[in-house]
Design a protein around this motif. Sequence first.
Motif, PDB file in Angstrom:
ATOM      1  N   LYS A  63      15.732  11.044   5.746  1.00  0.00           N
ATOM      2  CA  LYS A  63      16.013  11.305   7.160  1.00  0.00           C
ATOM      3  C   LYS A  63      14.771  11.079   8.010  1.00  0.00           C
ATOM      4  N   ASP A  64      13.606  11.516   7.513  1.00  0.00           N
ATOM      5  CA  ASP A  64      12.359  11.262   8.232  1.00  0.00           C
ATOM      6  C   ASP A  64      12.144   9.764   8.398  1.00  0.00           C
ATOM      7  N   ARG A  65      12.369   9.023   7.337  1.00  0.00           N
ATOM      8  CA  ARG A  65      12.190   7.576   7.371  1.00  0.00           C
ATOM      9  C   ARG A  65      13.213   6.923   8.290  1.00  0.00           C
ATOM     10  N   TRP A  66      14.411   7.497   8.315  1.00  0.00           N
ATOM     11  CA  TRP A  66      15.485   6.984   9.176  1.00  0.00           C
ATOM     12  C   TRP A  66      15.058   7.016  10.642  1.00  0.00           C
ATOM     13  N   PHE A  67      14.521   8.153  11.077  1.00  0.00           N
ATOM     14  CA  PHE A  67      14.118   8.287  12.472  1.00  0.00           C
ATOM     15  C   PHE A  67      12.884   7.449  12.788  1.00  0.00           C
ATOM     16  N   GLN A  68      12.053   7.191  11.782  1.00  0.00           N
ATOM     17  CA  GLN A  68      10.921   6.287  11.982  1.00  0.00           C
ATOM     18  C   GLN A  68      11.405   4.865  12.259  1.00  0.00           C
ATOM     19  N   ALA A  69      12.528   4.491  11.630  1.00  0.00           N
ATOM     20  CA  ALA A  69      13.065   3.132  11.784  1.00  0.00           C
ATOM     21  C   ALA A  69      13.858   2.967  13.072  1.00  0.00           C
ATOM     22  N   ASP A  70      14.193   4.067  13.723  1.00  0.00           N
ATOM     23  CA  ASP A  70      14.991   4.031  14.953  1.00  0.00           C
ATOM     24  C   ASP A  70      14.080   3.674  16.125  1.00  0.00           C
ATOM     25  N   MET A 214       2.869   1.479  -6.674  1.00  0.00           N
ATOM     26  CA  MET A 214       4.049   0.913  -6.032  1.00  0.00           C
ATOM     27  C   MET A 214       5.315   1.526  -6.607  1.00  0.00           C
ATOM     28  N   ASP A 215       5.316   1.828  -7.904  1.00  0.00           N
ATOM     29  CA  ASP A 215       6.453   2.528  -8.499  1.00  0.00           C
ATOM     30  C   ASP A 215       6.626   3.877  -7.840  1.00  0.00           C
ATOM     31  N   TYR A 216       5.494   4.545  -7.608  1.00  0.00           N
ATOM     32  CA  TYR A 216       5.559   5.854  -6.973  1.00  0.00           C
ATOM     33  C   TYR A 216       6.122   5.731  -5.555  1.00  0.00           C
ATOM     34  N   ALA A 217       5.681   4.707  -4.836  1.00  0.00           N
ATOM     35  CA  ALA A 217       6.189   4.500  -3.483  1.00  0.00           C
ATOM     36  C   ALA A 217       7.694   4.303  -3.484  1.00  0.00           C
ATOM     37  N   ARG A 218       8.176   3.534  -4.471  1.00  0.00           N
ATOM     38  CA  ARG A 218       9.622   3.314  -4.539  1.00  0.00           C
ATOM     39  C   ARG A 218      10.362   4.588  -4.889  1.00  0.00           C
ATOM     40  N   ASN A 219       9.743   5.444  -5.729  1.00  0.00           N
ATOM     41  CA  ASN A 219      10.394   6.708  -6.080  1.00  0.00           C
ATOM     42  C   ASN A 219      10.458   7.648  -4.894  1.00  0.00           C
ATOM     43  N   VAL A 220       9.353   7.697  -4.134  1.00  0.00           N
ATOM     44  CA  VAL A 220       9.307   8.587  -2.979  1.00  0.00           C
ATOM     45  C   VAL A 220      10.286   8.127  -1.906  1.00  0.00           C
ATOM     46  N   HIS A 221      10.349   6.813  -1.706  1.00  0.00           N
ATOM     47  CA  HIS A 221      11.202   6.257  -0.667  1.00  0.00           C
ATOM     48  C   HIS A 221      12.392   5.546  -1.323  1.00  0.00           C
ATOM     49  N   GLU A 222      13.284   6.337  -1.840  1.00  0.00           N
ATOM     50  CA  GLU A 222      14.407   5.825  -2.613  1.00  0.00           C
ATOM     51  C   GLU A 222      15.348   5.024  -1.741  1.00  0.00           C
ATOM     52  N   GLU A 223      15.736   3.841  -2.235  1.00  0.00           N
ATOM     53  CA  GLU A 223      16.633   2.986  -1.470  1.00  0.00           C
ATOM     54  C   GLU A 223      18.074   3.173  -1.922  1.00  0.00           C
ATOM     55  N   PHE A 224      18.965   3.054  -0.939  1.00  0.00           N
ATOM     56  CA  PHE A 224      20.393   3.128  -1.269  1.00  0.00           C
ATOM     57  C   PHE A 224      20.853   1.768  -1.779  1.00  0.00           C
TER      58      PHE A 224
END
Length: 224
Positions: A63-70, A214-224
Amino acid sequence: MKENKNSFHAVDPDGDGYVTWNEYKVKFLASKGFDEIEIADKIKKNEELKLDEDTQEVLESLKDRWFQADNPPADQQLDEEEFLSFLHPEHSKGMLRYMVKEIVRDLDQDSDWKLTLSEFISLPVGTVENQQGQDIDDDWVKERKKEFEDVIDSNHDGIVTMNELEEYMDPMNEHNALNEAKQMIAVADENQNHRLELEEILRYSEYFTGSKLMDYARNVHEEF
């Protein structure tokens, strides 16, 4: 790009060209095994969702990332371009900075917004395969130390700043491909002939799938 467009249309059920947070949340939870119809109904009625702690934490991060992208003016919904920035923050300067900030915040132990070597090699438990409940593997530590000293810490002062980390993680950085190739050769070139043999590539194939950061980044910012 086609896969990304399909992802957007999959979460845009009414086809209006925009995705709301609730529309995405329904699809995300459905992908995690929740009943899509039941979840959608509860969200529509503003009823409490009974989620496990891990799923709730991932949702809050998303959700935090969502609002950053808005992008401004913020309208609480994402168009296709904004949605792609949400899915792939590393390709958006603003989102890349946000992702770097999140990673530094998680690893920075003294709250100075910089990473020392000891902080860098102490990723949170569970971010490295089979790390939980045991000491970090010596080979893993050696790889991360080499990555820190030879690649990310560009001025070699023993400290990785947010700017250095952002430069390292930016896929558009023209130096990244060369640095990555040099790093791979340095790690896997066992006979020191400055090129990789097939046997060396196969032996280090797991390492070549990407850095643990980079693996950690992908884990933290999980993609749908």
